[in-house]
Design an enzyme around this catalytic site. Structure first.
Site, short mmCIF file in Angstrom:
data_model
loop_
_atom_site.label_atom_id
_atom_site.label_comp_id
_atom_site.label_asym_id
_atom_site.label_seq_id
_atom_site.Cartn_x
_atom_site.Cartn_y
_atom_site.Cartn_z
N PRO A 2 -4.61 3.22 5.84
CA PRO A 2 -5.34 3.56 4.61
C PRO A 2 -4.72 2.85 3.41
O PRO A 2 -3.51 2.90 3.21
CB PRO A 2 -5.17 5.08 4.51
CG PRO A 2 -4.92 5.52 5.91
CD PRO A 2 -4.13 4.42 6.54
N GLU A 3 -5.55 2.18 2.63
CA GLU A 3 -5.07 1.49 1.44
C GLU A 3 -5.43 2.33 0.21
O GLU A 3 -5.97 3.43 0.33
CB GLU A 3 -5.65 0.09 1.38
CG GLU A 3 -5.18 -0.77 2.55
CD GLU A 3 -5.46 -2.25 2.34
OE1 GLU A 3 -5.56 -2.69 1.19
OE2 GLU A 3 -5.58 -2.97 3.34
#
Length: 272
Positions: A2-3
């Site tokens: 997840p960014e």
């Protein structure tokens, strides 16, 4: 992994369920995460009201009354869900923030690279946060900032903007997209880029992240939104994952190479 847009999407999805509720219990089923969860943290947190849910870089910061903060990192494959507090946990459901509403914010992490820490007072003073660069969507991040830090740097510009000491939250996908938009070759030395081009790059980073947040984050194999539905920004990507396809600007086939141990896609004609 997840960014920043995925973490921000998660924050926005979870906040209405958590903020203002009292923490009936912090349930730690598996303390062996990236760092061991402090054995006394559950007792410290129990009974306190959640006063805020903020984000710093890729950390979610649960503010509790009395000045206690819970710093949660999703790691490589972690996600949060809002579930009934009595829902039976599955194998990789390691933490629950059980709320007085009867719901629980459940942390699931198959790889156990996520983490949970407690912090008192200013969470920005925590060792994991104190050396981070500015938020990419904040006023402190701009082309002059990138230009000033890049002087005499030989590192490729893609690795430079992915350095959390320079700016937080610009991961592999969004770095590739921003460099494509700014027409900058990802392998160019950071110190060989002028102020004008860094101004364009900073604006591209802001734009691509803002659009991804609005779209709900990039759809990745290990991530879905806080309400259980996937993000959709991946459908709009111009570079990442498109190696061999024609550049949407000039039609030249996009190329792929490895930079700083990460795959990157770029246009050999447009990006200089």
């Amino acid at each position: 992994m997840p960014e920043l847009p995925e973490v921000e999407t998660t924050r926005r999805g979870v906040a209405p369920h958590a903020v203002g509720r009292r923490l009936a219990a912090l349930v730690v089923r598996e303390p062996r995460l990236r760092w061991p969860v402090d054995a006394g943290l559950a007792a410290q947190a129990q009974g306190r009201r959640v006063t805020a849910l903020e984000r710093r870089a890729k950390y979610l910061l649960f503010g509790l009354e009395g000045g206690l903060w819970l710093l949660l990192h999703l790691g490589m494959s972690g996600s949060l869900r809002v579930v009934p507090a009595g829902a039976p946990p599955q194998r990789h459901d390691h933490l629950d923030l059980a709320l007085d509403s009867g719901e629980a914010v459940r942390f699931t992490d198959p790889r156990r690279f996520g983490s949970l820490h407690g912090a008192s007072g200013d969470p920005e003073a925590h060792p994991l946060l104190r050396h981070l660069g500015p938020e990419p969507l904040g006023e402190a991040f701009h082309g002059q900032h990138l230009y000033a830090l890049s002087r005499s740097r030989r590192v490729p510009v893609k690795a430079f903007v992915m350095d959390s000491r320079v700016v937080v939250g610009v991961g592999n996908i969004y770095a590739a997209e921003a460099l494509w938009r700014a027409r900058i070759h990802p392998g160019r030395a950071a110190g060989r880029i002028g102020l004008g081009r860094y101004r364009r790059l900073a604006e591209a980073i802001k734009a691509v992240l803002a659009e991804a947040i609005e779209a709900g984050g990039t759809t990745l194999r290990d991530f879905t939104r806080g309400d259980g539905t996937p993000g959709y920004f991946r459908q709009q990507l111009d570079a990442y994952g498109r190696a061999g396809l024609p550049c949407r600007r000039c039609g030249t086939p996009l190329q792929s190479r490895r930079l700083a141990q990460r795959a990157t896609v770029y246009c050999p004609r447009c990006q200089r």
